[in-house]
Design a protein around this motif. Structure first.
Motif, PDB file in Angstrom:
ATOM      1  N   GLN A  73       0.855  -1.193   0.000  1.00  0.00           N
ATOM      2  CA  GLN A  73       0.000   0.000   0.000  1.00  0.00           C
ATOM      3  C   GLN A  73       0.888   1.238   0.000  1.00  0.00           C
ATOM      4  O   GLN A  73       1.583   1.509   0.982  1.00  0.00           O
ATOM      5  CB  GLN A  73      -0.914  -0.001   1.218  1.00  0.00           C
ATOM      6  N   SER A  74       0.850   1.979  -1.076  1.00  0.00           N
ATOM      7  CA  SER A  74       1.743   3.134  -1.212  1.00  0.00           C
ATOM      8  C   SER A  74       1.518   4.158  -0.104  1.00  0.00           C
ATOM      9  O   SER A  74       2.469   4.792   0.367  1.00  0.00           O
ATOM     10  CB  SER A  74       1.550   3.782  -2.584  1.00  0.00           C
ATOM     11  N   ARG A 114       0.886   3.689   2.912  1.00  0.00           N
ATOM     12  CA  ARG A 114       1.344   3.251   4.230  1.00  0.00           C
ATOM     13  C   ARG A 114       2.810   2.848   4.233  1.00  0.00           C
ATOM     14  O   ARG A 114       3.291   2.237   5.177  1.00  0.00           O
ATOM     15  CB  ARG A 114       0.482   2.079   4.707  1.00  0.00           C
ATOM     16  N   ASP A 158       1.507  -0.896  -6.144  1.00  0.00           N
ATOM     17  CA  ASP A 158       0.484  -0.455  -5.201  1.00  0.00           C
ATOM     18  C   ASP A 158      -0.771  -1.322  -5.310  1.00  0.00           C
ATOM     19  O   ASP A 158      -1.302  -1.547  -6.407  1.00  0.00           O
ATOM     20  CB  ASP A 158       0.127   1.002  -5.484  1.00  0.00           C
ATOM     21  N   GLY A 159      -1.227  -1.838  -4.145  1.00  0.00           N
ATOM     22  CA  GLY A 159      -2.426  -2.674  -4.092  1.00  0.00           C
ATOM     23  C   GLY A 159      -2.206  -4.137  -4.382  1.00  0.00           C
ATOM     24  O   GLY A 159      -3.157  -4.936  -4.334  1.00  0.00           O
TER      25      GLY A 159
END
Length: 409
Positions: A375-376, A378, A389-390
């Motif tokens: 998660q970018s 976090r 990301d994701g």
């Protein structure tokens, strides 16, 4: 930061050059004392309950130092590229950087090949080596002048310093942000032919062979480029090469929605090139997998694709992405740590990167099956610009030791 008492890590699977071995590793005075030994009286005993016990990762060629991000990713040392502000082209700057991460993280500065990284006047490499430089790098740019590049290689060979080079012909690349092909054409993106890499490699390999120099190409990302490296190695040229996870995980298909997190340098390549990178990792042509850690904030990324700066925050995802190659049966666990720890350390000339007697006690305890989602928003890095990301993934460092001392993350 000094190890106060000997400690023995027990109950783990040691990652060695010969494979995974059940056993113990004893750490004394910041060094690996013995591998496979029994616990001795007075030792601190650390039971890792079946997890992997591997070396701390050595990240070859990062553009920023984010200690929390590196600690999260199990990285205990990183070679810092000279593309800083100001550039690492003076001994005083190199000396400052070489001390900047200690005690819980070691930064190995790479000296700028030329003054201001402008590609014209060779910098004073000998003084920078004395100040702590572990190699010399051309930075994000290719040195267009062949005479300058040859003199650089000859000077570096005399000093026994490795030259870390960028491999893209600058005249062909220009202001390109994508690899020439269907996706770039359909989206109207400025593009350069993939052959720009092969042309740069052919020249620099020939010059390194003439100079008798060691040269490391930080990223080789095309089938044609990897073939050049393969043939050069067969001839005995002192050449090594690396790649980042983006180029074995993603192709230029990832740019279809203009998402600037996939704006990289070199740009993402075709699916055939992606497969070629995986084949080269499997057959030993690729020597190093590095994070290419280059965090970019919204001021650099929240722009039209052609205007955005290249780069990705890669420190936290390096190990997990490389472990995916083990699950895909491209490489085994020993080869994984050869790529992310042992070979980078060898190129830099540091006694680290292996779970072996006498080496620095930089140890990562890893749960290779631990699931998590990238998660970018976090990430521990100063910016979370990751093209992953994701993405769900597996493999996390559960504890990290630098010089035998546990790092609290």
């Amino acid at each position: 930061m000094k190890q106060l008492r000997p400690c023995t890590i027990v109950g783990g699977k040691l990652v060695t050059s010969g494979g995974l071995v059940d056993g113990c590793v004893r750490l004394v005075d910041g060094r690996i004392d013995t591998v496979g030994a029994e616990v001795r009286d007075g030792d601190e005993v650390i039971d890792v309950d079946g997890k992997l016990v591997g070396p701390g990762l050595v990240d070859l060629g990062v553009f920023a130092v984010d200690k929390p991000a590196f600690h999260f990713g199990g990285i205990t040392r990183a070679a810092l590229m000279p593309d800083q502000s100001p550039a690492l082209d003076l001994p005083s700057r190199v000396s400052y950087i070489s001390k900047s991460g200690k005690p819980d993280f070691w930064v190995h500065p790479l000296a700028a090949a030329t003054r201001g990284l402008e590609g014209r006047e060779i910098a004073e490499l000998a003084l920078m080596r004395e100040a702590g430089a572990r190699g010399v790098a051309t930075g994000r740019q290719w040195i267009a002048d062949s005479g300058v590049m040859l003199r650089l290689l000859q000077y570096a060979a005399m000093l026994d310093m490795v030259v870390i080079a960028h491999a893209e012909d600058a005249a062909l690349v220009g202001q390109a942000v994508a690899t020439a092909g269907e996706f770039a054409t359909r989206r109207g993106l400025p593009s350069a032919p993939a052959q720009a890499e092969a042309i740069a490699l052919m020249r620099d390999v020939a010059l390194a062979e003439m100079a008798g120099a060691r040269i490391h190409f930080r990223q080789v990302t095309t089938r044609a480029g990897l073939d050049i490296i393969r043939h050069a190695k067969a001839r005995g040229v002192g050449v090594t090469c690396g790649v980042t996870p983006a180029h074995f995980m993603l192709s230029d298909l990832a740019t279809v929605d203009f998402r600037t997190f996939s704006r990289l340098s070199p740009p993402l390549r075709s699916e055939d090139d992606r497969q070629a990178v995986r084949e080269a990792i499997a057959d030993g042509t690729v020597d190093v997998i590095a994070s290419g850690h280059d965090p970019r904030g919204p001021e650099d990324k929240r722009l039209p694709f052609s205007d955005a700066e290249p780069g990705m925050a890669g420190a936290e995802t390096l190990l997990a992405m490389t472990l995916s190659l083990v699950r895909d049966e491209v490489i085994d666990m020993s080869r994984t740590f050869e790529l992310v720890a042992a070979k980078p350390a060898e190129i830099l000339g540091v006694e680290a990167g292996r779970v072996s007697e006498g080496f620095e006690a930089d140890i990562a305890v890893i749960d290779p099956d631990k699931p998590w989602v990238i998660q970018s928003a976090r990430m521990e890095a100063t910016a979370g610009n990751t093209p992953f990301d994701g993405q769900p993934t597996q493999g996390r460092v559960t504890s990290l030791y630098k010089g035998g001392v546990r790092i609290d993350s």
